[in-house]
Motif scaffolding. Structure first.
Motif, PDB file in Angstrom:
ATOM      1  N   CYS A  61      18.215 -70.805   6.468  1.00  0.00           N
ATOM      2  CA  CYS A  61      18.171 -72.280   5.444  1.00  0.00           C
ATOM      3  C   CYS A  61      16.810 -71.730   5.095  1.00  0.00           C
ATOM      4  N   SER A 109      22.094 -72.140  10.377  1.00  0.00           N
ATOM      5  CA  SER A 109      23.098 -72.485   9.784  1.00  0.00           C
ATOM      6  C   SER A 109      22.765 -71.553   8.490  1.00  0.00           C
ATOM      7  N   CYS A 111      22.989 -72.266   4.172  1.00  0.00           N
ATOM      8  CA  CYS A 111      22.851 -73.635   2.768  1.00  0.00           C
ATOM      9  C   CYS A 111      23.428 -73.194   1.468  1.00  0.00           C
ATOM     10  N   GLY A 153      24.818 -75.838  11.854  1.00  0.00           N
ATOM     11  CA  GLY A 153      24.234 -76.914  10.521  1.00  0.00           C
ATOM     12  C   GLY A 153      25.420 -77.571   9.836  1.00  0.00           C
ATOM     13  N   THR A 154      26.219 -76.231   9.075  1.00  0.00           N
ATOM     14  CA  THR A 154      27.261 -76.454   8.788  1.00  0.00           C
ATOM     15  C   THR A 154      28.600 -75.082   8.570  1.00  0.00           C
ATOM     16  N   THR A 155      29.565 -75.281   8.338  1.00  0.00           N
ATOM     17  CA  THR A 155      30.835 -74.629   8.079  1.00  0.00           C
ATOM     18  C   THR A 155      31.058 -73.715   7.141  1.00  0.00           C
ATOM     19  N   LYS A 156      30.280 -73.521   6.436  1.00  0.00           N
ATOM     20  CA  LYS A 156      30.525 -72.978   4.829  1.00  0.00           C
ATOM     21  C   LYS A 156      29.961 -71.811   5.089  1.00  0.00           C
ATOM     22  N   ASN A 189      34.815 -73.336  12.359  1.00  0.00           N
ATOM     23  CA  ASN A 189      33.438 -72.904  11.910  1.00  0.00           C
ATOM     24  C   ASN A 189      33.764 -70.893  11.180  1.00  0.00           C
TER      25      ASN A 189
END
Length: 309
Positions: A61, A109, A111, A153-156, A189
């Motif tokens: 990110c 993370s 994005c 920051g994100t699980t994607k 995650n």
């Protein structure tokens, strides 16, 4: 033809050959405590087959990538580049050395899918290609990348990162991938990434989770292992992740219990790979005690078909 009925004996032996002691072993994490000794000493101990250098704590990110090696050296000033000779010495001993991403702190993370591919390009160029003399570890060619994704920051997009890294494998040099999910299924995650089947090694953290660690006893630990063994994609090796000392994590199991009651049971799993220990600093005696029990020399014969026609 002879007057007697010709007896044709057809024996088809379809063996799922055993994984020998060369295909299993102990994995550990190095790099998070200054007092754990050097990487070279860890490799020269003869205890480990896999070592994860931990951690790359900032990335993705648009964040500037940053390593934290807990005082062993200072990546920004370039003092960690001396590790290249230690890493090469470890690899010469047959030990696979991987860079571990994430951990329990940091700013990491992904994005988007594009971001995942950009991170993969950075990881390959800096840690896997052996050509980036300006990287934090110098012109190093690590064996692969470990995903210890705990608080992102994100699980994607971790599945996209796995695909992107796997695309750098060639017949001459494979990029090995490992993952360290928590033991509750599915992992918050890494579940989507693990389902790609791209991870060579999955060292599940069977600790810090009361429903699937030693706090539920030997039977509970083995039951959790069996769930993971059935859940893991075919071809991925499963490792029993454990704390190497009482202070290393909740759900600590004594090494004699692991060696005598757990490993003899789980070694028969078709995807058994060995044991992962957190971490080198805490591993003052655990690996020495369990090492004789980690790998089995038993030959498993499966699908033996003898037919008479």
């Amino acid at each position: 033809m002879a007057t007697k009925t010709l007896l044709i004996l057809s024996i088809l032996l379809a063996f799922s050959l055993f994984r020998s002691s060369e295909a299993c072993g102990i994995s550990t994490y190095w790099g998070q405590n200054l007092y754990e000794g050097t990487l070279l000493l860890a490799c020269q101990s003869g205890l480990y087959k896999y070592i994860n250098v931990a951690f790359l704590i900032d990335f993705g990110c648009g964040v500037t990538p940053r390593m934290n090696l807990a005082g062993h050296c200072d990546p920004p000033s370039g003092t960690c580049r001396r590790l290249v000779t230690e890493i090469q010495a470890c690899q010469d001993l047959g030990i696979k050395v991987l860079l571990s991403l994430g951990g329990s702190a940091g700013n990491y993370s992904l994005c988007s899918t594009d971001d995942a591919y950009q991170v993969a390009a950075y990881l390959y160029d800096t840690f896997l290609s052996g050509t980036s003399s300006t990287g934090p570890l110098g012109a190093v060619a690590l064996d692969g990348i470990d995903f210890d994704i705990e608080y992102p920051g994100t699980t994607k997009y971790w599945d996209d990162l796995a695909r992107a890294l796997a695309s750098y494998s060639t017949p001459a040099k494979k990029v090995y991938l490992s993952a360290a999910p928590q033991c509750p299924i599915p992992d918050r995650n890494l579940d989507t990434a693990i389902k790609t089947g791209l991870f060579d090694y999955v060292w599940v953290q069977f600790y810090n989770n009361p429903g699937c660690d030693y706090r539920s006893g030997v039977s509970g630990l083995i039951a959790a292992w069996n769930q993971w063994s059935a859940y893991l994609p075919e071809g991925n090796q499963l490792f029993l992740g454990l704390p190497a000392a009482p202070g290393a994590g909740a759900g600590y199991a004594p090494p004699d219990v692991i060696a005598n009651q757990v490993l003899p049971v789980i070694r028969s799993s078709k995807n058994y790979g060995g044991v992962m220990l957190w971490s080198r600093f805490y591993d003052t005696s655990f690996s020495k005690i369990i090492q004789p029990a980690v790998c089995s020399n038993t030959l498993h014969h499966e699908n033996l078909l003898i037919s008479m026609v």
